[in-house]
Write an enzyme that holds these catalytic residues in place. Sequence first.
Site, PDB file in Angstrom:
ATOM      1  N   HIS A 170      -3.848  -5.405   0.418  1.00 18.13           N
ATOM      2  CA  HIS A 170      -3.393  -5.692   1.785  1.00 18.13           C
ATOM      3  C   HIS A 170      -3.359  -7.195   2.075  1.00 18.13           C
ATOM      4  O   HIS A 170      -4.212  -7.713   2.802  1.00 18.13           O
ATOM      5  CB  HIS A 170      -4.296  -4.973   2.806  1.00 18.13           C
ATOM      6  CG  HIS A 170      -4.058  -3.509   2.875  1.00 18.13           C
ATOM      7  ND1 HIS A 170      -3.064  -2.954   3.649  1.00 18.13           N
ATOM      8  CD2 HIS A 170      -4.656  -2.485   2.230  1.00 18.13           C
ATOM      9  CE1 HIS A 170      -3.068  -1.633   3.490  1.00 18.13           C
ATOM     10  NE2 HIS A 170      -4.025  -1.325   2.635  1.00 18.13           N
TER      11      HIS A 170
ATOM     12  N   GLU B 189      -1.590  -8.711   4.085  1.00 21.57           N
ATOM     13  CA  GLU B 189      -1.347  -8.985   5.520  1.00 21.57           C
ATOM     14  C   GLU B 189      -2.652  -9.194   6.294  1.00 21.57           C
ATOM     15  O   GLU B 189      -2.655  -9.807   7.354  1.00 21.57           O
ATOM     16  CB  GLU B 189      -0.516  -7.858   6.149  1.00 21.57           C
ATOM     17  CG  GLU B 189      -1.274  -6.580   6.513  1.00 21.57           C
ATOM     18  CD  GLU B 189      -1.569  -5.669   5.325  1.00 21.57           C
ATOM     19  OE1 GLU B 189      -1.268  -6.055   4.166  1.00 21.57           O
ATOM     20  OE2 GLU B 189      -2.116  -4.574   5.562  1.00 21.57           O
TER      21      GLU B 189
ATOM     22  N   CYS C  66       0.826  -1.211   0.000  1.00 23.53           N
ATOM     23  CA  CYS C  66       0.000   0.000   0.000  1.00 23.53           C
ATOM     24  C   CYS C  66       0.865   1.268   0.000  1.00 23.53           C
ATOM     25  O   CYS C  66       1.563   1.514  -0.973  1.00 23.53           O
ATOM     26  CB  CYS C  66      -1.004  -0.031   1.153  1.00 23.53           C
ATOM     27  SG  CYS C  66      -2.374   1.121   0.875  1.00 23.53           S
TER      28      CYS C  66
END
Length: 230
Positions: A207, A209, A96
């Site tokens: 994202h 994660e 990001c």
Amino acid sequence: MPVIAIPPCSKLPDYEASIRRSGGQPRVLDRASDRPADLVRAVDGLLLAGGGDVQPALYGEAAHPTFSAAEAGRDEYEIELVRLAFDARLPVFAICRGVQLLNVARGGTLIQDIASQLPGSLEHKLEVPPHQPFELAHEVWVDKGSCVATLLGGRLRDADSFAVNSRHHQAAKTLGEGLVVAATAPDGIIEAVEDHAYPFCIGVQWHPENFWRTGEFRELFEGFIKAATR
Ligand code: MN
């Protein structure tokens, strides 16, 4: 176990969990005491995480009204860190804001606000709970020859695309030196970049994660940690 440096950010737990799940040891940096020049000798990889906007002055533009600054000193610290990390040929994984920072560090520029500067673009800033199913976001088209395609090949559908989550209002505009596009949203927004001159350099605008509990996109972290394993 490879040690992965993460500059401080406001949403650390998912990054740390993703690194641990893939066999790495996260080390959250302290901008006041961790000097980049010392650090790149003490860690095995660098993760550039999400956060506020990179200062437009760093790529020669005036700030758009939507500009939302990152923590004071973070841009300069991360730019020095990522440049030294490349000098040391450390694996770098950028997420990001991390992609945007990486691009600016290489001399690239950013779209400062997708929604207002590219009318008709897809919704890229979906404020949903972080690990909602990615069907709620948008598709990305992946370059077949890219490292992203190699790592996430199992996720590709017949049309060379897969769905991602999306919580950004900026993206790369002109690419910095050495970076190539690895994935693009249907509206043309750059969603992933790579530098093939380095052992591991991938940046994704989505994202991964957030999915450490369920494993989607785990292969990106696994590839990163594998590259960081000496
Ligand atoms: Mn997006």
